[in-house]
Design a protein around this motif. Structure first.
Motif, PDB file in Angstrom:
ATOM      1  N   ALA A 182       0.819  -1.222   0.000  1.00  0.00           N
ATOM      2  CA  ALA A 182       0.000   0.000   0.000  1.00  0.00           C
ATOM      3  C   ALA A 182       0.846   1.263   0.000  1.00  0.00           C
ATOM      4  CB  ALA A 182      -0.923  -0.004   1.229  1.00  0.00           C
ATOM      5  N   THR A 183       2.095   1.163   0.496  1.00  0.00           N
ATOM      6  CA  THR A 183       2.958   2.352   0.502  1.00  0.00           C
ATOM      7  C   THR A 183       3.610   2.620  -0.867  1.00  0.00           C
ATOM      8  OG1 THR A 183       4.882   1.055   1.212  1.00  0.00           O
ATOM      9  CG2 THR A 183       3.501   2.034   2.935  1.00  0.00           C
ATOM     10  N   THR A 184       3.434   1.692  -1.827  1.00  0.00           N
ATOM     11  CA  THR A 184       4.101   1.860  -3.126  1.00  0.00           C
ATOM     12  C   THR A 184       3.170   1.763  -4.326  1.00  0.00           C
ATOM     13  OG1 THR A 184       4.636  -0.514  -3.118  1.00  0.00           O
ATOM     14  CG2 THR A 184       6.314   1.000  -2.263  1.00  0.00           C
TER      15      THR A 184
ATOM     16  N   ALA B 157      -3.057   8.300  -0.266  1.00  0.00           N
ATOM     17  CA  ALA B 157      -3.035   6.871   0.054  1.00  0.00           C
ATOM     18  C   ALA B 157      -1.645   6.438   0.520  1.00  0.00           C
ATOM     19  CB  ALA B 157      -3.464   6.065  -1.176  1.00  0.00           C
ATOM     20  N   VAL B 158      -0.596   6.843  -0.189  1.00  0.00           N
ATOM     21  CA  VAL B 158       0.761   6.456   0.191  1.00  0.00           C
ATOM     22  C   VAL B 158       1.138   7.056   1.542  1.00  0.00           C
ATOM     23  CG1 VAL B 158       3.198   6.730  -0.422  1.00  0.00           C
ATOM     24  CG2 VAL B 158       1.548   6.072  -2.168  1.00  0.00           C
TER      25      VAL B 158
ATOM     26  N   VAL C 208      10.954   5.914  -0.682  1.00  0.00           N
ATOM     27  CA  VAL C 208      11.159   6.464  -2.028  1.00  0.00           C
ATOM     28  C   VAL C 208       9.810   6.799  -2.671  1.00  0.00           C
ATOM     29  CG1 VAL C 208      12.000   5.937  -4.351  1.00  0.00           C
ATOM     30  CG2 VAL C 208      13.361   5.312  -2.347  1.00  0.00           C
ATOM     31  N   ALA C 209       8.834   5.896  -2.525  1.00  0.00           N
ATOM     32  CA  ALA C 209       7.511   6.147  -3.091  1.00  0.00           C
ATOM     33  C   ALA C 209       6.870   7.378  -2.454  1.00  0.00           C
ATOM     34  CB  ALA C 209       6.620   4.928  -2.894  1.00  0.00           C
TER      35      ALA C 209
END
Length: 383
Positions: A58-60, A74-75, A95-96
């Motif tokens: 979900a973080t990317t 969302a990120v 990084v994302a």
């Protein structure tokens, strides 16, 4: 070359609707791999491993299928949740996070991008010197502000280009207006005098008694040369008037209504035809621009009468009222030709002069024969 490469990378990150799928997939695989390997190394429960893997994804993943703002929300939510509950964030997730904040700032979401970076700063202050939290807090704000700076620079470039386009348009408009003014002056002044030369030469050739043949030939050549000069001048006027606006007001008044008597005297002397000036109403001093327009209209009407109705008598009528000055120039010639002569700009110039001072002009056959020019110009008082 470096500049072009940087522009392309910035456009891929900030300018498009979605991030490149290949880059997102790479980040997602790296984040899931790092999260699962950490969990397995710490003997985590399988359910926890699954949750951590999904949270890492979900973080990317959102930048691949969401626009910049919802992707950034969302990120950021997934990153803050990962740090807040599980005290960890993958390098790929960081990084994302930086990419989505930069993209959002680059897209013009200055306030939202800054607000999304603030929770990381709060976590860093609350939890102390955790390396990943401190990096997310500092680099997140930096990425957002870099994106905002790029957006501001691009906006400045766009506005500068727009101002330059407006300035170039104004310069072009001014140049066209000046060409139109020069064309009118050439037609009204120079063409008028050249036409008088042709008329005088022809009149002298036909009316001088006992004129030698050589003298008659020379006078004929003078008339032919003057007419050729008029033809060349019309060609030049056609170039000057190309794409020129027709509503440029006259800014350099020269003669006025007081010079009409001299103009009519010249007409009588050169053509031998009758020319009368008829004034009615109460004469009043008018705006110099109105007087110049009236003089030029009368001058052009007289030139047309000499050219198309040689020898015809001409009446010039001025009627003063409180609201307007009405002009009427009528000759008793054969009337307008069946086809308008090619290359002439006289009628167009008269209409332009009348319109430039807020007046109207009409031309056509007179009711009792001949040709008539009628104009109504506003009676603005002289300043």
């Amino acid at each position: 070359m470096v500049r072009v490469s940087d522009e392309g990378w910035a456009r891929r990150l900030g300018g498009g609707t979605h991030a490149p799928v290949a880059a997102v997939v790479s980040l997602g695989v790296a984040a899931v791999g790092e999260s699962v390997s950490r969990a397995v190394a710490g003997d985590a429960d399988p359910q926890l491993v699954l949750v951590l893997g999904l949270l890492a994804l979900a973080t990317t993943a959102p930048p691949a299928f969401l626009r910049p703002m919802p992707a950034a929300v969302a990120v950021s939510a997934a990153g803050v949740l990962s740090l807040g509950l599980f005290h960890g964030l993958t390098v790929a997730g960081l990084v994302a996070q930086l990419i989505v904040l930069y993209r959002l700032g680059r897209a013009g979401g200055q306030v939202v991008a800054t607000c999304l970076a603030v929770p990381y700063l709060v976590l860093a202050l609350v939890r102390g010197a955790d390396a990943m939290t401190v990096l997310a807090a500092s680099l997140g704000l930096t990425a957002a502000w870099v994106g905002i700076a790029r957006w501001a620079r691009d906006e400045a470039v766009v506005h500068r280009a727009a101002r330059q386009a407006v300035a170039e348009s104004l310069v072009e408009h001014t140049a066209r207006g000046e060409r139109a003014r020069i064309a009118r002056e050439l037609h009204d002044v120079v063409a008028h005098h050249i036409s008088m030369i042709a008329v005088q030469a022809e009149t002298a050739r036909l009316t001088t008694p006992g004129l030698p043949a050589e003298g008659a030939r020379r006078l004929s050549e003078i008339g032919d040369t003057a007419r050729a000069g008029l033809t060349e001048m019309r060609r030049l006027l056609g170039v000057l008037r190309e794409d020129a606006p027709s509503d440029i007001a006259e800014r350099h008044p020269q003669p006025g209504l007081r010079q009409l008597t001299e103009l009519l005297d010249d007409v009588r002397d050169t053509s031998g035809a009758g020319a009368r000036l008829i004034v009615s109403g109460t004469p009043a001093g008018l705006d110099p621009g109105v007087e110049l327009a009236a003089y030029r209209i009368v001058q052009e009407a007289l030139t047309n009468a000499r050219r198309h109705a040689p020898g015809a008598a001409v009446d010039v009528e001025l009627h003063y009222t409180e609201e307007a000055l009405r002009l009427r120039i009528r000759d008793n010639g054969p009337g307008p030709p069946a086809a308008a002569p090619a290359g002439g700009h006289g009628l167009t110039g008269m209409r332009e002069r009348a319109a430039a001072v807020g007046g109207r002009l009409r031309t056509g056959p007179a009711a009792v024969g001949g040709f008539v020019v009628e104009a109504s110009l506003p009676a603005r008082a002289a300043r």
